[in-house]
Design an enzyme around this catalytic site. Structure first.
Site, mmCIF file in Angstrom:
data_model
loop_
_atom_site.group_PDB
_atom_site.id
_atom_site.type_symbol
_atom_site.label_atom_id
_atom_site.label_comp_id
_atom_site.label_asym_id
_atom_site.label_seq_id
_atom_site.Cartn_x
_atom_site.Cartn_y
_atom_site.Cartn_z
ATOM 1 N N TYR A 15 63.463 29.654 -40.124
ATOM 2 C CA TYR A 15 62.473 29.463 -40.792
ATOM 3 C C TYR A 15 61.802 31.121 -41.173
ATOM 4 O O TYR A 15 61.955 31.713 -41.088
ATOM 5 C CB TYR A 15 60.799 29.164 -40.129
ATOM 6 C CG TYR A 15 60.258 28.666 -40.792
ATOM 7 C CD1 TYR A 15 59.599 27.889 -41.941
ATOM 8 C CD2 TYR A 15 58.248 29.732 -40.599
ATOM 9 C CE1 TYR A 15 58.483 28.159 -43.015
ATOM 10 C CE2 TYR A 15 57.271 28.979 -40.648
ATOM 11 C CZ TYR A 15 57.450 28.482 -42.200
ATOM 12 O OH TYR A 15 55.918 28.343 -43.132
ATOM 13 N N TYR A 169 54.503 18.543 -35.340
ATOM 14 C CA TYR A 169 54.633 19.755 -34.228
ATOM 15 C C TYR A 169 53.441 20.742 -34.321
ATOM 16 O O TYR A 169 53.622 20.975 -33.306
ATOM 17 C CB TYR A 169 55.616 20.852 -34.867
ATOM 18 C CG TYR A 169 55.900 22.186 -34.909
ATOM 19 C CD1 TYR A 169 56.859 22.349 -33.627
ATOM 20 C CD2 TYR A 169 54.988 23.227 -35.682
ATOM 21 C CE1 TYR A 169 56.823 23.893 -33.780
ATOM 22 C CE2 TYR A 169 54.785 24.666 -34.821
ATOM 23 C CZ TYR A 169 55.396 24.806 -33.895
ATOM 24 O OH TYR A 169 55.986 25.868 -33.727
ATOM 25 N N HIS A 170 52.909 20.643 -35.098
ATOM 26 C CA HIS A 170 51.807 20.798 -35.333
ATOM 27 C C HIS A 170 50.495 20.849 -34.602
ATOM 28 O O HIS A 170 49.043 21.455 -34.530
ATOM 29 C CB HIS A 170 50.913 21.412 -36.898
ATOM 30 C CG HIS A 170 52.056 22.588 -37.997
ATOM 31 N ND1 HIS A 170 52.690 20.902 -38.442
ATOM 32 C CD2 HIS A 170 52.588 23.399 -38.184
ATOM 33 C CE1 HIS A 170 53.726 22.152 -38.312
ATOM 34 N NE2 HIS A 170 53.487 23.573 -38.665
ATOM 35 N N LYS A 538 37.053 33.141 -39.790
ATOM 36 C CA LYS A 538 37.954 33.281 -40.236
ATOM 37 C C LYS A 538 38.766 33.644 -41.941
ATOM 38 O O LYS A 538 38.158 32.785 -42.507
ATOM 39 C CB LYS A 538 38.682 32.405 -39.813
ATOM 40 C CG LYS A 538 38.567 31.115 -38.959
ATOM 41 C CD LYS A 538 39.682 31.547 -37.888
ATOM 42 C CE LYS A 538 40.990 31.321 -38.896
ATOM 43 N NZ LYS A 538 42.703 31.388 -37.671
ATOM 44 N N ASP A 542 43.913 32.729 -43.818
ATOM 45 C CA ASP A 542 45.091 32.357 -42.494
ATOM 46 C C ASP A 542 43.757 31.103 -41.885
ATOM 47 O O ASP A 542 42.998 31.293 -41.151
ATOM 48 C CB ASP A 542 45.304 32.881 -41.643
ATOM 49 C CG ASP A 542 45.291 32.110 -40.142
ATOM 50 O OD1 ASP A 542 45.697 32.040 -39.617
ATOM 51 O OD2 ASP A 542 44.438 32.928 -39.100
ATOM 52 N N HIS A 544 45.381 28.991 -38.984
ATOM 53 C CA HIS A 544 45.821 28.335 -37.643
ATOM 54 C C HIS A 544 44.163 28.816 -36.762
ATOM 55 O O HIS A 544 43.754 30.113 -36.562
ATOM 56 C CB HIS A 544 46.867 28.960 -36.893
ATOM 57 C CG HIS A 544 48.206 28.614 -37.612
ATOM 58 N ND1 HIS A 544 48.273 29.268 -38.918
ATOM 59 C CD2 HIS A 544 48.826 28.013 -37.802
ATOM 60 C CE1 HIS A 544 49.309 28.640 -38.726
ATOM 61 N NE2 HIS A 544 49.718 27.302 -38.024
#
Length: 670
Positions: A15, A169-170, A538, A542, A544
């Site tokens: 990646y 995945y996430h 935040k 971003d 996440h």
């Protein structure tokens, strides 16, 4: 007896992408020369969230976590001298997936490629963006339409392309258990397939081709027996859903096709050399079993919890795959777990639990309804909080973090500032200048006409891919394409899941949380009563938000009033909220590397608003030199992944509030 032919290895990817299209192109060609067999493109956050690099929210984010691609010229440079007809390219792109695929197709056409032979994947799973990664732009309905249009277009025009890579995945990164990971991913797949079927764009006899192009992107954690069983359960459930719900008779079309990025959540900043054996174990979970083997694997680097990996670190991860595939005898055998009573019992249990959870979500109206109601997000925030609580209590052991913490000096990180790659801060200005030059040189009338046509198509019901391809050829930019659709579809702020998350850590007498609660209550009393108020912010792009959510939930459980408005805010918006809510502390969470740009801006704005005495703390993946610079700029405390004790962090926040208000330190253990 004839010797069995060796299986072909899985696709090996890294990646990658950073700084500029030119720098990323050079990296891709180097990686391919080292034996990588596919490309996996990381786009920067402005590209992922539909902003041009000169937008206010893009500041500090350009080229940080991936490559900026604002227009066709960038895409040409990204794949220069890489023959796309021969390549298998995975693109981690979701809200703007249609736009990036259209640019990829036009570049392939310019290379003289036969687009029907293009192979690769656009991630294009918007549900998990609402739940974990945070790069969504549009509301669920229009987002599902974009996905549907892409699927029907690719099945007809780019038949070897995987138009969606449904990502569990996430979900695991956001705290999902194996049951949640499977059930939520399958519920997303059902929502997508139902939408394609209901769109009427695909004749019934071709629906098997749609099912055959659905792929999955799965996580593999360090509990590798459980993870391998999870892959088997995934395959079994997918076979059942596609056969029973969609009537697909061809077993090849029902095959569960998946790629893997092994777990980054479990990579530690403490003793980061231990990450290598974690990565190897996680890779074995998805390669050892022939019947549940991944079709493509990409591994993180040992130092991802420290910062951006260097080319050498990525090479190490590629070599881990190559040693297993080419030096071991793994590919010479049939499935080595077939017939195992242990494995079968575990898979059966997972299947049963997952089907029950899938049914529960269907009763709510499906995955999209479960996103909008906040059910899925609150379940993930809760399970993540429970996992963090187990780690902090020592019930779940992490070597080098909460056990076996003594260590020899680490030669890999002896010079920490050279153990990761840094992006040149001047890079952003160069990218912005290039964008302005592109806009100045294009046929402006054609660009505006194509955007008008896109808006008209979006307001109607036609497939949006044709209008998008014309925008690409007309020189439209990523931000312009996205804003045209925002004008029609609107934007969406996903539920945070914080307010509805149950208490994960009890504040019983004698516990660390009880001590912090007492300290917070006494501090609030000394400051005039009520509750201490913490703003969790935040800034930038971003998305996440897992760490921010866990801080918010634990602070709430420690007696704070928490102001958390979710992701994607400007420093101006954060400071405005901090002043309006009269908070005692501002906590900023940034994982994308934009802290050096955005945090000083927040500090300056706080001072300008007369709130310079309110402590500002920062958490994220922050190299040591940057942490020193932030503290020198006025940040009260910096927390990185090595600070895993959330209750302890909340205690430190109370200490900083006391210090800022000139209160005596409290000798309360926390």
């Amino acid at each position: 007896m004839t010797e069995r032919q060796k299986d072909r290895p899985w696709l090996m990817r890294t990646y990658a992408g950073h700084s500029t299209a030119e720098a990323s192109n050079e990296l891709y060609r180097r990686n391919l020369a080292k034996g990588q067999t596919g490309l996996s493109v990381a786009f920067d956050l402005p590209t992922q969230t539909g902003y041009d690099s000169d937008h206010i929210l893009a500041r500090g984010e350009v080229g940080r976590v991936g490559v900026p691609v604002a227009h066709l010229g960038d895409m040409r440079r990204l794949f220069q001298d890489i023959p796309l007809e021969q390549m298998n390219t995975s693109m981690t792109i979701n809200a703007t997936a249609m736009w990036l695929l259209a640019m990829y197709q036009v570049v392939a056409e310019e290379q003289g490629a036969d687009v029907t032979r293009l192979q690769g994947t656009t991630q294009n799973d918007i549900v998990k963006e609402y739940l974990s990664r945070g790069t969504h732009v549009f509301p669920p309905g229009p987002s599902l339409r974009l996905t549907t249009d892409m699927i029907t277009y690719t099945v007809a025009h780019i038949p070897k392309w995987n138009p969606i890579n449904i990502c569990s995945y996430h979900l695991q990164e956001a705290g999902a258990t194996p049951v949640q990971e499977i059930a939520y991913a399958m519920s997303t797949a059902i929502a997508v397939l139902d939408a394609v079927r209901e769109s009427g764009q695909v004749p019934e006899e071709k629906f098997g081709d749609v099912v055959a192009r659905i792929s999955f992107f799965v996580n593999a954690g360090v509990r590798f027996i459980e993870e391998m069983c999870k892959m088997r359960a995934f395959g079994r459930i997918w076979d059942r859903i596609t056969h029973e719900r969609y009537g697909i008779e061809n077993p090849k079309q029902r095959r569960f096709r998946y790629g893997v990025q092994v777990n980054s959540l479990g990579l530690t900043e403490a003793q980061p050399e231990n990450n290598v054996q974690r990565i190897v174990l996680e890779m074995l979970a998805v390669t050892l079993s022939k019947d549940a083997r991944a079709r493509a694997v990409q591994l993180p680097a040992w130092n991802e919890a420290l910062g951006l990996p260097r080319p050498w670190d990525q090479q190490w991860s590629l070599r881990i795959q190559q040693v297993l595939a080419h030096e071991s005898d793994l590919l010479e055998y049939d499935d080595i777990f077939a017939g195992s009573h242990v494995i079968e019992a575990k898979v059966d249990a997972l299947v049963e639990e997952c089907l029950a959870e899938i049914d529960r979500i269907q009763e709510m109206g499906g995955a999209m309804a479960a996103v909008e109601s906040g059910y899925l997000k609150s379940r993930l925030v809760s399970s993540h909080a429970e996992r963090r609580a187990r780690i902090e209590a020592g019930e779940e052991k992490i070597v080098g973090v909460n056990c076996y913490e003594s260590t020899e000096p680490n030669p890999l990180t002896a010079d920490l500032d050279t153990a990761i790659m840094t992006v040149d801060p001047a890079n952003e200005a160069r990218v912005v200048a290039s964008l302005h030059a592109w806009r100045d040189d294009r046929d402006e009338a054609r660009a505006q006409e194509s955007l008008s046509a896109l808006k008209k198509a979006a307001a109607g019901s036609e497939n949006l891919m044709a209008a998008t391809l014309e925008c690409v050829r007309a020189g439209v930019t990523t931000g312009e394409w996205s804003w045209a659709l925002r004008d029609v579809f609107g934007e969406f702020r996903a539920p945070t899941g914080v307010s509805s998350a149950p208490v994960a850590v009890a504040a019983e007498a004698g516990t660390p949380l009880a001590a912090v609660r007492a300290k917070a209550a006494r501090t609030a009393e000394e400051l005039g009563g009520g509750q201490l108020r913490l703003l969790v912010g935040k800034p930038g792009l971003d998305g996440h938000s897992n760490g921010a959510e866990q801080i918010a939930v634990r602070a709430r459980d420690a007696g704070f009033e928490v102001v958390y408005q979710g992701i994607r805010l400007t420093p101006e918006q954060i400071v405005s909220a901090a002043v309006a809510e009269d908070v005692h502390c501002v906590g900023l969470s940034i994982l994308s590397g934009s802290h050096a740009e955005l945090v000083p801006d927040v500090l300056a704005r706080m001072r300008a608003e007369g709130a310079g005495d309110v402590p500002v703390i920062v958490g994220g993946i922050i190299p040591s030199a940057d942490a020193t610079a932030l503290r020198a700029a006025g940040v009260a405390a910096v927390f990185t992944p090595k600070d895993f004790g959330i209750t302890e962090i909340i205690g430190r926040i109370v200490d900083e509030i006391r210090k800022a208000n000139h209160l005596d330190p409290l000798e309360v253990p926390a």
